[in-house]
Design an enzyme around this catalytic site. Structure first.
Site, PDB file in Angstrom:
ATOM      1  N   GLU A 110       0.811  -1.226   0.000  1.00 10.58           N
ATOM      2  CA  GLU A 110       0.000   0.000   0.000  1.00 10.58           C
ATOM      3  C   GLU A 110       0.840   1.269   0.000  1.00 10.58           C
ATOM      4  O   GLU A 110       0.813   2.056   0.949  1.00 10.58           O
ATOM      5  CB  GLU A 110      -0.957  -0.002   1.208  1.00 10.58           C
ATOM      6  N   GLU A 116      -6.898  -7.376  -1.015  1.00  5.74           N
ATOM      7  CA  GLU A 116      -7.489  -7.415   0.320  1.00  5.74           C
ATOM      8  C   GLU A 116      -8.955  -7.020   0.196  1.00  5.74           C
ATOM      9  O   GLU A 116      -9.270  -5.930  -0.268  1.00  5.74           O
ATOM     10  CB  GLU A 116      -6.776  -6.449   1.283  1.00  5.74           C
TER      11      GLU A 116
END
Lengths: 657, 657, 657
Positions: free
Chosen positions: A144, A316
């Site tokens: 991320e 995710e």
């Protein structure tokens, strides 16, 4: 294409004795992929050079032994304490000048050469150790990028890097001074070493200065990612290189990072994003508190499908309540399944849940998993099981590729930086503007592709939409000229040169033979002071005063007579930010002209075309009758009475559904 | 008096080949003055000592050659990078302790002696070079003191300067300790070197300490300005020394700076100020979004007419949308003309537009000019042209001097500092309080003069209003005693000694023979908890419990019986902050007693008396019939049907209009 | 017990010639206690070692001579400048890394050993000098620990102290790593010297890390206080050691500090607290603007009665408007008397007003006293006089001890820290939750005791309430098991281990034989998205999904079927945060079952049982008829028509009132 399900797993969090059982349960659930390792640096190298990869090898062996494919993350989002203590100047610095310290994650500066070398070192060690392990199917670089606003850092490393970057770009201080217009407030520099970072100035810094700093910072993310991707490719042949992007994260150019990836993935948290990253009002947030915004996930699915030229995953997927939004409700029953199917409808290869088992300790202990902390199945587990079952049932029915969508939207990260630097009106936000267009197209039942602003291919799209584009790339101007479909440009598009100046001939800086229009003046407006348009609707926040050439047609005007929507042939320019209903109407008209068949959908129902099929999704809490949309046959999946949180898939026939 | 128009121009921003054409167009438009140079240090001295004044001389020659009078700015608001790098401790420091760096403007500390010397050096060099140039009509010192909150700095230079200032004021630490009451929390100092700046304390600092720091900081601005003014006067005989103040800027004493100026000027941005610096509610902001607050400009016109004893200009007049407010709408057609005329109605000598041509680069690229970036005339150009024409037509008709207004308001900068330091109730703001009184007087059609609190002359005013005065100067008390008109004092006036303590005999600290009243207790109130007054209306935010002597008359009381407005003879004291309608009523009553003829005006219509004429202005979007106010003859300018954004001027006759 | 009145006095603020007169007036007013000295360090030791205690001795002699008992404060909340300059690293550091400097008060770091030694030195000097002075009745340590958020400091001293504290607690880094779960994001440490303070991290720090830091910081306050208490006890035999706590201050464990005190006291500012520290909405704040929240004072009276095992005072009582809240209204007539009596109703020994005379200088010059700055009696003076008179009249009538209340609430400071660290939903605040329960019990006319979470005695309570408890202490679990009254647990109680992890068997971690319930999932909710409960009412902010064993009874369920209130025998668990009316209803039901007689009171009327008497208080502006509550006889004090701000006391008979 084999559509697959995965999960995120942290063997280092659990006793080794539990691994085999976990792996077996994953496989039984129907999962095929498992991502591991991305925060484990302190376990992989407890002290400098003291690599401990054995446990990881045993974990991979165990998962592989259960038939699972491993996605291995590089652990560079969490440098260990000993490393930070060795080189404390690797820590990022906030815009307020404070060092952002050790103790959570992402505590590194993309500009720091020393840390980059460390990342290459650990990546190389891992790639050498596991690159050809048969259980390794893919790699994830870091984790991320930009999460917790970590793209921008105002450190000494960033200052030195930025100065060198400027030297490469401008070659001479004079060129920089000219490009930025530093003469304006005696901001001229005689040497690149005189350039400061654009924070902590007395009042706003020069926008051209900030814009270059934003470009530099984005380039540093690209450099960081590429360094790892290159090493992995060299030592792990045939495996995909992936990064997991976030939602509404625009601080770096995801197209540029994506160019070095095989697969873009993203981390989809519909409820958290609605609470934390939505411009919608409280009513909307209340209405969709347990479902998420009906267009937010789709938007990112479509965006990240574009950043790696078609191949994309959800890395995710929210499986239950999360821990990080101001409020964290539980998803309505069925929503985890809906979100999963929606990813496939937009072309995902793999949909991976975060995480296998809720960790009872540390920062994310309130974040749900497929299992509860006591290893009992949580709600999300059963919905994942249903998706696995349904995937099996539909195997072979669906096309491999999503195919070209109805409409293309040009999406351009530098535009987001530009309007953050210079909103001119408080509400002017690039994402918000583009999302308004995206939602309106979806309200009409249309499917959307995103194309980048610098290397776009517009071929095959009957309608191309270009809202709020900072500046024209030559390639995009060429593509528009060559395009025979309809194009809708603006508001604010083409309003700057690449040097963040107003174009000489005034915006939108289009060739007169394409569209003869000039923005003579702009104004920004309080939310309670919209500009009424003739025939209904308003411009809000942003309004332009257009001047048009004789051969340009005025299609809509404001009530004060100022042209609002003008066109020449198939090329349209929109001189303001329309409210939702006006925008719907404008796009409806353009779609009709472009030969696209549209149908207005309620807020909670959305469609997505995928190859020869159409998916329908019900984000609402009441059923919706798909026969209202002309679905005459029973769907392949679901039924025409689309239940709350329901999903349906039907085959496109020549006569429609 | 010759009323003139001007413009701000930046020759250094444009090719030299364009200068002559620009100058000729200015002259053709009817402009006579042009301000230049105030941000050009990096071009005037690219390296230390390497003066390059030739281009400026050519620019002045060109403008002068076109018949224009040049106002030359000293460039000290934008010190160049090489200078900042030589003495980085010249940078100002914020209250949070962060250095406010290079990269925009006003990056200097008024306390820094080294920078002051540099400013004297460049001013001297410019004054020697151009002081006697026939094209130079006036000088502007620096630019917008305090803009971006730059009066206060918490640097080492400020600390040292403050300590020396305290030593001069108090002579001994004991005297300081006594004056401040440092015994209160063991804050006593044994040496002036122990005095810290009053920022970053654990909880609020001693108000007497902060007050002295505010006085010191204001004195530093005065020192800075005087240093330049003295040099200019010595080397540029016969030219006016001007500074351009800002709107609602109270951090330094403009009367004290004004004492060293020939002309006060200010920079008037009606739409930006309404958006950014107004206490009004959203409805009001919406109503006047394209016009500006009907009293805000007038307030500053009247204030800055006072700070230089009558001579004043508008140096920068908003010509279209600006770039710096949260929202930046376009002015309604006619408003630029209205604003221009309003300045003259309040006695301005020169009205100068900002800026000639919109700069397409750097920080202010979204700020309109009289010309667009493509050199085409913008909306403001045509309105300026109309004003120029009308000025010519009225030449000789209007009086030279505005003359004494109906009412005087005592305005006192230290009071603004005091109540910022100690509001006691969140809404208690000196500007807001005074502005409420000012607006109410204007709603009654009255014209207002401001007089300073320390050296006031009240002679000739039938009504004097003194709201929220921090402390009495002996001069003001004497002036009130000697005054034979009506006086309205309070709320909160005289509530402190000069040492920021409660006066021994309690506020308002008036001699009993003037007015026997004591404030026994005060309270501050939430906006939703006003105090009802007998006969209607309320006190809001602030309310006092008055005790009165026998010979003092109670004119109004609160419903709970506490006296609200008391008087002895012509001297009145008001024990609370009245709501708008109650304040109007109180002032209406006092005006009647004072023999002032008043008439309630709608929110959007305002009058201003100037010598033997009255001006009327319509800030509204609908016409207003001036015959309702008794205008029986056709005006000299405009008509009795006052159009939206309309201006009218008529001659006062003995029977009124 | 002799109920007494006191006042706070600062002889160092006034001419010595005034002391005797002040003392005589205090005595005449009926005051018996006077607190002095707590901010006087700079006068007691103007330079290092140069003690000047003579003036203080004369002051004590004077007060003592007038018959007053002196409470002497140690001056350690205001270290003088010379001391700070000697050891500048004693200054506290904010979470943002800024040093919090000299210039107000509380500018010291509890972790700083050097400053601790200085405090011991000055305390010892004072204790030696005055410890056995007959005028000294008690000592106050320091002043208002944590005021201005001073418990937490992020200094080098704090870092070193925290590391040492961790070493003592965990012995080995491995133990710390296991307890905190540092493996989560590679946060593992190899040495205690590697542990950083948990501020300035990139995103949230590990909650276990923060929790230990909060415990450490609380321990430092305990250490600081104990150091002074030990010295005082050693040198001032027979005198009480007191500290004055603040309202809604939870940053340190007041039970732990209280264990070293003879008497807990607190500083009660009802109007300031309502404005500044209340969760209530604007309507409530408007309604009680001049009275204070009807439950806030009582809450703290009950809480601080518990922290020193029954003996408690009000050390500072608001006597009129204060200076520090956003708005500072005047109390309604009678409220100062009501607040005074309310303290006695809750068992206070001494009620002391702050302050004798309003100081006309320095930070608190706008804070009312019993006297005005001009020494005239202020409103509060007369109300204090009435209380003094009434105390005399009732002397001997009232019981010495308040006796056991109807209901016990477990109150636990670490729980406040835990939910501040991890609210999970924006509104989840421990004080707010407990206060909701407390108010509901008071709405039912019940009297409440607080008991600590770690060493509770539940004996004698028919109902025990345990909302939001972080973790179970063994002692509390044992006490519940042994308890034969009713117990209401939850929401969120027992949801963590002491290491800030989710318990293995899931919350509430109760033994199945006590109550078989597990929290399978929780969610947090926006205020506009409550969960409806069957039979009416809602859960707001926080809701749990309960799983129950067969022998557990479901008493209430949400409309979606999820159990909301479950029980086994007398032990109840509540799975959400009820709205006010639902909570009232639940507690009403439990009270009925527990045999407590209740009666719903209006918002502004409150009762408190004290021994064999009941007090009634009217916080409202309209009279209330106590016969509605069955008060059949005329009260001992007041009348059955309870006036606005009225107080009444009646004797409990067997048949009730």
């Amino acid at each position: 294409m084999n559509r697959t399900l995965g999960v995120c797993y942290y063997p280092e969090h659990w006793p080794e004795t539990q691994w085999a059982d976990d792996a077996a349960r994953m496989a039984r659930l129907g999962l095929t992929h498992v991502r591991i390792g991305e925060f484990a640096w302190s376990r992989l190298e407890p002290r400098r050079g003291a690599y401990d990869f054995d446990w990881l090898r045993r974990a991979i062996d165990t998962l592989h032994g259960a038939g699972l494919k491993v996605v291995l993350g590089t652990p560079t989002a969490t440098p260990p304490k000993w490393l930070v203590d060795e080189m404390p100047d690797m820590l990022p610095v906030g815009a307020d000048g404070s060092v952002r310290g050790f103790g959570s994650r992402r505590h590194y500066d993309f500009s720091h050469d020393g840390y980059l070398e460390e990342c290459k070192r650990i990546t190389l060690a891992l790639a050498r150790a596991f690159g050809e392990h048969p259980g390794i199917a893919a790699w994830q670089t870091d984790n991320e990028y930009d999460c917790h606003n970590t793209t921008l850092s105002y450190s000494a490393a960033a200052r030195a890097g930025f100065q060198a970057w400027l030297q490469r770009k401008y070659q001479s201080p004079d060129a920089l001074n000219r490009a930025w217009g530093t003469v304006f407030w005696s901001m001229e520099v005689a040497d690149f070493g005189e350039v400061e970072l654009p924070n902590l100035t007395v009042t706003e810094a020069n926008p051209a200065h900030v814009m270059d700093f934003r470009r530099y910072a984005s380039d540093m993310v690209v450099r960081f990612n590429k360094a790892q991707a290159d090493i992995i490719r060299a030592h792990s042949p045939g495996r995909d290189v992936i990064h997991n992007f976030m939602g509404r994260t625009l601080a770096f150019d995801h197209f540029a990072v994506g160019a070095d990836l095989d697969i873009s993935s993203w981390d989809s948290y519909p409820l958290g994003f609605l609470e934390d990253r939505s411009d919608q009002n409280d009513d909307w947030k209340r209405q969709f508190a347990r479902a998420g915004d009906p267009d937010f996930q789709a938007f990112h699915h479509d965006l990240y499908r574009a950043t790696s030229k078609g191949r994309w995953w959800v890395m995710e997927q929210q499986p239950g309540p999360v821990n990080w939004a101001p409020h964290n409700p539980a998803p309505r029953d069925g929503m985890v399944r809906l979100w999963s199917w929606e990813a496939f409808a937009h072309g995902a290869e793999t949909m991976s849940y975060f995480r296998w088992r809720q960790a009872p300790f540390a920062q994310e202990q309130m974040h749900a998993g497929l299992l509860r902390p006591d290893s009992i199945e949580a709600e999300g587990y059963f919905e994942a099981a249903q998706v696995a079952k349904e995937l099996g049932e539909l195997e072979g029915e669906l096309d491999d590729k999503a195919g070209l969508a109805d409409v293309a939207i040009v999406f351009d990260y530098p535009s987001a930086w530009a309007w953050e630097i210079q909103p001119q009106g408080r509400e002017f936000d690039y994402f918000r503007l583009v999302f308004d267009f995206y939602r309106s197209l979806r309200r009409l039942g249309l499917s959307v592709d995103f194309v980048p602003g610098d290397t776009p291919s517009l071929e095959g799209y009957r309608l191309v939409v270009i809202p709020g584009l900072f500046t024209w790339s030559p390639a995009l101007l060429e593509a528009i000229k060559a395009h025979d479909g309809h194009v809708l440009i603006g508001p604010r598009s083409g309003s700057k040169t690449a040097d963040f100046a107003i174009p000489q001939g005034l915006p939108p800086a289009l060739p007169d033979d394409l569209l003869g229009v000039r923005v003579a003046r702009i104004e920004t407006l309080r939310a309670d002071t919209p500009v009424p348009i003739q025939g209904g609707g308003t411009f809000q926040f942003w309004r332009e005063y257009l001047e048009v050439n004789a051969e340009t047609e005025t299609i809509l005007s404001a009530k004060d007579g100022v042209p609002a929507l003008v066109a020449k042939g198939n090329c349209h320019y929109l001189g303001g930010w329309p409210d939702a209903d006006l925008l719907l109407e404008i796009l409806q008209g353009l779609s009709a002209n472009a030969g696209l068949s549209v149908r207005e959908l309620p807020d909670e129902v959305r469609l997505r075309r995928h190859g020869h099929h159409v998916f329908a999704f019900n984000y609402g809490a009441t059923p919706f009758d798909l026969t209202d949309l002309g679905w005459s046959r029973e769907p392949l999946l679901g039924s025409r009475r689309l239940e709350p949180s329901g999903v349906a898939v039907t085959q496109l026939s020549d006569a429609g559904y």
